[in-house]
Design an enzyme around this catalytic site. Sequence first.
Site, short mmCIF file in Angstrom:
data_model
loop_
_atom_site.label_atom_id
_atom_site.label_comp_id
_atom_site.label_asym_id
_atom_site.label_seq_id
_atom_site.Cartn_x
_atom_site.Cartn_y
_atom_site.Cartn_z
N SER A 1 36.60 -26.56 14.55
CA SER A 1 37.80 -27.33 14.85
C SER A 1 37.48 -28.47 15.81
O SER A 1 36.87 -28.27 16.86
CB SER A 1 38.82 -26.36 15.49
OG SER A 1 39.99 -27.02 15.88
N SER B 1 46.76 -38.67 17.12
CA SER B 1 48.07 -39.25 17.45
C SER B 1 48.14 -39.87 18.83
O SER B 1 48.93 -40.77 19.05
CB SER B 1 49.15 -38.18 17.32
OG SER B 1 48.96 -37.18 18.30
N LYS C 1 57.47 -37.99 9.59
CA LYS C 1 57.07 -39.18 10.35
C LYS C 1 57.26 -40.42 9.46
O LYS C 1 58.39 -40.85 9.28
CB LYS C 1 55.68 -38.96 10.93
CG LYS C 1 55.77 -37.89 12.05
CD LYS C 1 54.48 -37.40 12.64
CE LYS C 1 54.77 -36.34 13.71
NZ LYS C 1 53.60 -35.59 14.14
N THR D 1 60.58 -17.62 5.29
CA THR D 1 61.49 -18.54 5.95
C THR D 1 62.26 -19.35 4.91
O THR D 1 61.73 -19.65 3.83
CB THR D 1 60.72 -19.45 6.95
OG1 THR D 1 61.65 -20.18 7.72
CG2 THR D 1 59.78 -20.40 6.24
N THR D 2 63.51 -19.65 5.22
CA THR D 2 64.37 -20.38 4.30
C THR D 2 63.78 -21.73 3.93
O THR D 2 63.24 -22.43 4.80
CB THR D 2 65.76 -20.55 4.94
OG1 THR D 2 66.30 -19.26 5.16
CG2 THR D 2 66.70 -21.35 4.05
N THR E 1 50.03 -32.87 26.86
CA THR E 1 49.81 -33.58 25.60
C THR E 1 48.53 -34.41 25.67
O THR E 1 47.79 -34.52 24.69
CB THR E 1 51.02 -34.48 25.27
OG1 THR E 1 52.21 -33.69 25.39
CG2 THR E 1 50.94 -35.04 23.88
C1 LIG Z 1 53.57 -34.03 14.50
C2 LIG Z 1 52.27 -33.44 14.10
C3 LIG Z 1 52.21 -32.31 13.28
C4 LIG Z 1 53.45 -31.52 12.95
O1 LIG Z 1 54.23 -32.17 12.01
P1 LIG Z 1 55.81 -31.90 12.02
O2 LIG Z 1 56.24 -32.24 10.65
O3 LIG Z 1 56.38 -32.77 13.09
O4 LIG Z 1 56.00 -30.46 12.36
C5 LIG Z 1 51.00 -31.87 12.80
N1 LIG Z 1 49.85 -32.50 13.13
C6 LIG Z 1 49.85 -33.58 13.94
C7 LIG Z 1 48.57 -34.24 14.26
C8 LIG Z 1 51.05 -34.07 14.47
O5 LIG Z 1 51.06 -35.10 15.30
#
Ligand SMILES: *Cc1c(COP(=O)(O)O)cnc(C)c1O
Length: 407
Positions: free
Chosen positions: A136, A188, A247, A276-277, A362
């Site tokens: 990882s 990110s 996103k 999960t639903t 973060t």
């Molecule tokens: C936001 C994010 C996720 C999760 O995606 P969501 O649809 O918001 O749950 C997964 N991996 C990375 C790198 C992210 O920034």
Amino acid sequence: MNYDAILTEALDQLRDEGDYRTFAELERHRGAFPRATRHSGGVTGDVTVWCSNDYLGMGQHPDVLAAMHAALDTSGAGAGGTRNISGNTHQHALLEAELADLHGKEAALLFTSGYVSNWATLGTLAARLPGCVVLSDAKNHASMIEGIRQSRAQKRIWSHNDMADLEAQLASLPKDAPKIVAFESVYSMDGDIAPIADICELAQRHGALTYLDEVHAVGLYGPHGGGIAEAQGLMHRIDVIEGTLGKAYGVMGGYIAASTALVDFVRSFASGFIFTTALPPAVAAGALAAVRHLKRSSVERDLQKTRVAQLRARLDDMGLPHLVNESHIVPVMVGDAMKCRFISNLLLDEFGIYIQPINYPTVPKGTERLRITPSPVHSEADLDRLVGALGSLWSRCQLARRPMAAQ
Ligand SMILES: *Cc1c(COP(=O)(O)O)cnc(C)c1O
């Protein structure tokens, strides 16, 4: 036991370190993004949002809204259950076919979020491939880390984007052990991009599966929005491509695209998929419209690139420190949790500009930042206002100007 007192003490400690999180309460307005109304203590004000992951404004796109309205009118509100039990709708099937095609894969599988797709897929593969080792990248997202943890498989962390380290770690493992190399394309917080071709080369040489999180790239890169792997002609070399519909696609949900066997395996064994639903049909329909639109149209991608370049040029003109990278993410470096929060508060209160501070955990302490995401719906006048406000706050907080943070 006074449980609340224990919890409050932990929260107070967060506050003392400047890491306590507060959320602005924003009311979005259809068709007006990035403009929004902020609610604060019974008072309202206009703000411009600069930190949204609705990177291309697709959350407001007329095609997406029309598809959601239509699905709501034809199919109602919820999916009606898990995919196993009455929640497998026509909209889900159409969207999965579209996503498989987008990434050039045999199949795709939807989840309720990108987080769940990473957690469930890595958790399931790593747990059920006997003797599996997961390699990882050190900067992988929390959702991948949690999936690997929950699998209880052996985990090796390789230094971020470091091919020598990845190679050494792969070479140190038994030849016949199943291995998964898990990484992201666009990271990110720094906006840097992985050397995907090199990683695939190493993985192939050592017989490892490749698992690529393209959450910050799908919709944004490649001629059809297939992500960095599409842009670099590498989709066929990745075993599992994971993405989000929340996103750049502006709606909600997550997915993987992979071989028929791998998708069927995850569908059959992943708790986070089975129990999960399912996403509401209207959400799937909206995401489908967004994916289809961005497959055909590069207008949004092109204008975003223009705005990103314009912002970087204006920041440079003002000597405001930002991390250089190849992506659409512009991290403006503050380097102090208190100051980062303070600047964010002043931007909101005095300038009507909303940029959430990015603090620990973060990002590492000392690298606190404002993470700015210019989009095609920001105008050049918006850019001028933003950079003007940042310049005046930089002076007021006596923060260093370039070349300080060119790290
Ligand atoms: C936001 C994010 C996720 C999760 O995606 P969501 O649809 O918001 O749950 C997964 N991996 C990375 C790198 C992210 O920034």
